[in-house]
Design a protein around this motif. Structure first.
Motif, PDB file in Angstrom:
ATOM      1  N   GLY A 428      44.532  54.829  54.876  1.00 45.64           N
ATOM      2  CA  GLY A 428      43.693  53.926  55.653  1.00 45.64           C
ATOM      3  C   GLY A 428      42.940  52.958  54.758  1.00 45.64           C
ATOM      4  N   MET A 429      41.660  52.777  55.026  1.00 48.12           N
ATOM      5  CA  MET A 429      40.825  51.845  54.271  1.00 48.12           C
ATOM      6  C   MET A 429      40.703  52.261  52.807  1.00 48.12           C
ATOM      7  N   TRP A 430      40.599  53.575  52.556  1.00 46.77           N
ATOM      8  CA  TRP A 430      40.493  54.045  51.169  1.00 46.77           C
ATOM      9  C   TRP A 430      41.762  53.720  50.380  1.00 46.77           C
ATOM     10  N   GLY A 431      42.909  53.782  51.047  1.00 49.05           N
ATOM     11  CA  GLY A 431      44.148  53.428  50.367  1.00 49.05           C
ATOM     12  C   GLY A 431      44.142  51.984  49.918  1.00 49.05           C
ATOM     13  N   ILE A 432      43.650  51.073  50.766  1.00 48.07           N
ATOM     14  CA  ILE A 432      43.566  49.652  50.415  1.00 48.07           C
ATOM     15  C   ILE A 432      42.613  49.450  49.240  1.00 48.07           C
ATOM     16  N   VAL A 433      41.477  50.182  49.265  1.00 51.15           N
ATOM     17  CA  VAL A 433      40.479  50.042  48.198  1.00 51.15           C
ATOM     18  C   VAL A 433      41.061  50.442  46.848  1.00 51.15           C
ATOM     19  N   PHE A 434      41.696  51.626  46.785  1.00 50.63           N
ATOM     20  CA  PHE A 434      42.179  52.149  45.506  1.00 50.63           C
ATOM     21  C   PHE A 434      43.490  51.496  45.055  1.00 50.63           C
ATOM     22  N   ILE A 435      44.321  51.091  45.998  1.00 50.44           N
ATOM     23  CA  ILE A 435      45.629  50.543  45.634  1.00 50.44           C
ATOM     24  C   ILE A 435      45.562  49.042  45.389  1.00 50.44           C
ATOM     25  N   LEU A 436      44.666  48.332  46.098  1.00 54.14           N
ATOM     26  CA  LEU A 436      44.641  46.874  46.009  1.00 54.14           C
ATOM     27  C   LEU A 436      43.332  46.334  45.439  1.00 54.14           C
ATOM     28  N   VAL A 437      42.208  46.674  46.062  1.00 58.58           N
ATOM     29  CA  VAL A 437      40.929  46.051  45.717  1.00 58.58           C
ATOM     30  C   VAL A 437      40.508  46.363  44.280  1.00 58.58           C
ATOM     31  N   ILE A 438      40.469  47.650  43.903  1.00 58.77           N
ATOM     32  CA  ILE A 438      40.011  48.037  42.562  1.00 58.77           C
ATOM     33  C   ILE A 438      40.910  47.468  41.468  1.00 58.77           C
ATOM     34  N   PRO A 439      42.260  47.557  41.578  1.00 57.05           N
ATOM     35  CA  PRO A 439      43.097  46.940  40.535  1.00 57.05           C
ATOM     36  C   PRO A 439      42.878  45.431  40.401  1.00 57.05           C
ATOM     37  N   VAL A 440      42.719  44.703  41.536  1.00 60.37           N
ATOM     38  CA  VAL A 440      42.506  43.251  41.481  1.00 60.37           C
ATOM     39  C   VAL A 440      41.196  42.921  40.781  1.00 60.37           C
ATOM     40  N   ILE A 441      40.120  43.659  41.119  1.00 57.58           N
ATOM     41  CA  ILE A 441      38.818  43.421  40.485  1.00 57.58           C
ATOM     42  C   ILE A 441      38.899  43.709  38.988  1.00 57.58           C
ATOM     43  N   THR A 442      39.596  44.776  38.607  1.00 62.63           N
ATOM     44  CA  THR A 442      39.715  45.131  37.198  1.00 62.63           C
ATOM     45  C   THR A 442      40.456  44.059  36.415  1.00 62.63           C
ATOM     46  N   VAL A 443      41.572  43.579  36.961  1.00 55.90           N
ATOM     47  CA  VAL A 443      42.338  42.522  36.292  1.00 55.90           C
ATOM     48  C   VAL A 443      41.520  41.235  36.201  1.00 55.90           C
ATOM     49  N   ALA A 444      40.815  40.888  37.283  1.00 52.71           N
ATOM     50  CA  ALA A 444      40.001  39.663  37.287  1.00 52.71           C
ATOM     51  C   ALA A 444      38.886  39.738  36.250  1.00 52.71           C
ATOM     52  N   ALA A 445      38.223  40.904  36.175  1.00 49.95           N
ATOM     53  CA  ALA A 445      37.146  41.080  35.198  1.00 49.95           C
ATOM     54  C   ALA A 445      37.684  40.971  33.776  1.00 49.95           C
ATOM     55  N   GLY A 446      38.826  41.587  33.541  1.00 45.96           N
ATOM     56  CA  GLY A 446      39.427  41.500  32.209  1.00 45.96           C
ATOM     57  C   GLY A 446      39.804  40.079  31.842  1.00 45.96           C
ATOM     58  N   LEU A 447      40.331  39.331  32.811  1.00 51.89           N
ATOM     59  CA  LEU A 447      40.711  37.941  32.565  1.00 51.89           C
ATOM     60  C   LEU A 447      39.499  37.089  32.228  1.00 51.89           C
ATOM     61  N   MET A 448      38.387  37.326  32.929  1.00 50.16           N
ATOM     62  CA  MET A 448      37.161  36.560  32.667  1.00 50.16           C
ATOM     63  C   MET A 448      36.626  36.842  31.269  1.00 50.16           C
ATOM     64  N   VAL A 449      36.640  38.104  30.857  1.00 48.65           N
ATOM     65  CA  VAL A 449      36.180  38.456  29.513  1.00 48.65           C
ATOM     66  C   VAL A 449      37.064  37.803  28.454  1.00 48.65           C
ATOM     67  N   TRP A 450      38.357  37.806  28.694  1.00 42.75           N
ATOM     68  CA  TRP A 450      39.304  37.206  27.744  1.00 42.75           C
ATOM     69  C   TRP A 450      39.070  35.714  27.602  1.00 42.75           C
ATOM     70  N   LEU A 451      38.877  35.035  28.735  1.00 37.26           N
ATOM     71  CA  LEU A 451      38.639  33.588  28.689  1.00 37.26           C
ATOM     72  C   LEU A 451      37.330  33.274  27.966  1.00 37.26           C
ATOM     73  N   LYS A 452      36.287  34.066  28.220  1.00 32.18           N
ATOM     74  CA  LYS A 452      34.991  33.838  27.591  1.00 32.18           C
ATOM     75  C   LYS A 452      35.084  34.001  26.084  1.00 32.18           C
ATOM     76  N   ARG A 453      35.788  35.053  25.614  1.00 31.87           N
ATOM     77  CA  ARG A 453      35.931  35.287  24.190  1.00 31.87           C
ATOM     78  C   ARG A 453      36.789  34.196  23.525  1.00 31.87           C
ATOM     79  N   ARG A 454      37.747  33.689  24.265  1.00 29.37           N
ATOM     80  CA  ARG A 454      38.625  32.659  23.711  1.00 29.37           C
ATOM     81  C   ARG A 454      37.854  31.374  23.446  1.00 29.37           C
ATOM     82  N   ARG A 455      36.912  31.065  24.334  1.00 28.27           N
ATOM     83  CA  ARG A 455      36.100  29.842  24.142  1.00 28.27           C
ATOM     84  C   ARG A 455      35.193  29.969  22.934  1.00 28.27           C
ATOM     85  N   LEU A 456      34.735  31.208  22.691  1.00 28.83           N
ATOM     86  CA  LEU A 456      33.872  31.402  21.528  1.00 28.83           C
ATOM     87  C   LEU A 456      34.676  31.238  20.225  1.00 28.83           C
TER      88      LEU A 456
END
Length: 456
Positions: A428-456
């Motif tokens: 149900g809803m928990w499946g969407i959270v763990f299978i889709l939402v959490i992985p997307v947030i993790t990848v997005a956060a990692g991408l933002m950190v990478w871009l920030k470090r690259r500018r430095l």
């Protein structure tokens, strides 16, 4: 002496001290009991000895020797470790390893077999042999189809505790199971547990066998599809009037069984004509799959793990007579909740119904006991193998051994070696959270950190 040589001497002396300390520590640890040296980190606690075994070992007054007869290099370490725990728990038990390769004469002298555990009581000379293959069990079909030996169960405690109880106990009891009425045969799990408690099981057709044998100490009737004949009813009644014990697993039937019910009525119980259901305590919203309420204070429920539960399917329902026969007492030990009901063709009747009870009648020469269960699913192999944490078999064995003053329930089921996986059947809803939402947030956060470090 040079400074370099002096440092080297100190280092050598320190190394000798450290090595000596390690050797001494290993010697000390090697002398510690098995339960101290090895912790049980297994998923199903296969090395943990239960209260039943501890009570048996604490009450031992006879010396017992456990011989591990095999090539030491071929014995599974789990078996060796578990056997040694018995010696740690009782001064009356000692363990000896017999190398069947180097000392075949000793094996012959013990009248033992290779790859076995021989349990021997020194006082009376009784022995019991346990095959290694009966301790660690394998799925034969897996080997047949896939060529792989897959471990399924560890039955160390069940086999060893039963053997120790058998060799130190001189009591022999005979149970007779009726046939000829479409009864359900006892399953492998039930038969094994009865055997572990030192009980001999026989079958008997009351009509063709000429009645109940004199050495019958418990008559068991397991889910008869048809009623007792008039002669059989008389046999059972006379047997109980003489102080006999009967265990009836009634089971639901759409056929009338007046003679069987008459036996129960004489002991203050009535078998209702319908199925028991429970709307408050059931499995997966199926009211016919009941988690029964276990009544505290009954000897049948004593020692049963309250953290676990029983599960029974499609049970008959019983009620207690308003006026009990003379000298009869009834003790229910398993019931529905107040959300129980009796379901018949004509409708439903709400109430709390008995699913298991014991009735005792006081006689001039002793007592007679009738124990009833509502369904054979209580001891069904498939159900108890699927749900290994159920207390069904504990309740059944307590009900059996309660008929004997000198027999205790030492039947311990084997522990699963299967790998248990955590699965989400309805995400149900928990499946969407763990299978889709959490992985997307993790990848997005990692991408933002990478871009920030690259500018430095």
């Amino acid at each position: 002496m040079t400074r370099k040589l002096k440092k080297g001497g100190y280092a050598a002396i320190l190394s000798v001290i450290v090595i000596a300390a390690v050797v001494l520590l290993n010697m000390i640890v090697g002398r510690l009991p098995e339960k101290v040296r090895q912790w049980d980190l297994s998923g199903t606690q296969i090395y943990t000895v239960g209260d039943t075994t501890k009570e048996l070992l604490a009450s031992l007054d006879k010396d017992v020797t456990i011989y591990v007869v095999a090539d030491p290099s071929a014995v599974d370490d789990r078996i060796t470790s578990f056997v040694n725990r018995y010696a740690d728990l009782s001064d009356h038990i000692k363990v000896e390893n017999v190398d069947s390769v180097l000392h075949p004469d000793q094996v012959k002298q013990l009248n033992a077999e290779n790859n076995t555990i021989l349990v021997m009581c020194e006082d009376n000379g009784k022995t019991e042999t346990i095959q290694m293959s009966d301790i660690i069990k394998y799925d034969q079909m897996s080997y047949y189809y896939y060529g792989q030996a897959k471990e399924t169960e560890f039955d160390g405690e069940g086999q060893l505790t039963s053997a120790v109880s058998y060799v130190t106990n001189d009591v022999q009891k005979n149970i007779y199971v009726t046939e000829g009425h479409g009864e359900t045969a006892l399953g492998t799990l039930t038969s094994d547990m009865l055997e572990k408690s030192g009980l001999t099981v026989n079958t008997i057709n009351l009509l063709t066998g000429g009645g109940i044998p004199e050495d019958c100490e418990l008559l068991m009737i397991n889910a008869p599809a048809s009623d007792l004949a008039d002669d059989e009813k008389t046999m059972v009644t006379d047997y109980m009037d003489g102080g006999g014990n009967v265990l009836l697993i009634a089971g639901y039937s759409d056929k009338d069984r007046p003679n069987l019910n008459a036996v129960m009525t004489a002991y203050g119980l009535n078998m209702e004509n319908g199925l028991a259901a429970d709307t408050k305590s059931c499995y997966q919203n199926n009211p016919y799959y009941i988690f029964p309420t276990l009544v505290s204070g009954s000897e049948i429920t004593t020692g049963v793990d309250r953290k676990s539960t029983a599960l029974i399917l499609q049970s008959a329902a019983f009620s207690q007579l308003e006026t009990l026969p003379d000298e009869v007492t009834v003790e229910p030990f398993m019931e529905t909740t107040d959300g129980g009901m009796l379901v018949t063709e004509n409708g439903q009747t709400a109430g709390t119904y008995i699913l298991g009870a014991t009735a005792v009648k006081t006689l001039d020469s002793g007592t007679a006991r009738l124990t009833v269960f509502g369904t054979p699913s209580l001891i069904d192999d498939g159900l108890n193998s699927t749900f290994t944490n159920l207390t069904n078999l504990d309740l059944f064995m307590n009900a059996v051994t309660a008929n004997f003053e000198d027999v205790t329930n030492v039947s311990i089921p084997s522990k699963s070696l299967e790998v248990t996986y955590n699965t989400v059947t309805h995400g149900g809803m928990w499946g969407i959270v763990f299978i889709l939402v959490i992985p997307v947030i993790t990848v997005a956060a990692g991408l933002m950190v990478w871009l920030k470090r690259r500018r430095l």
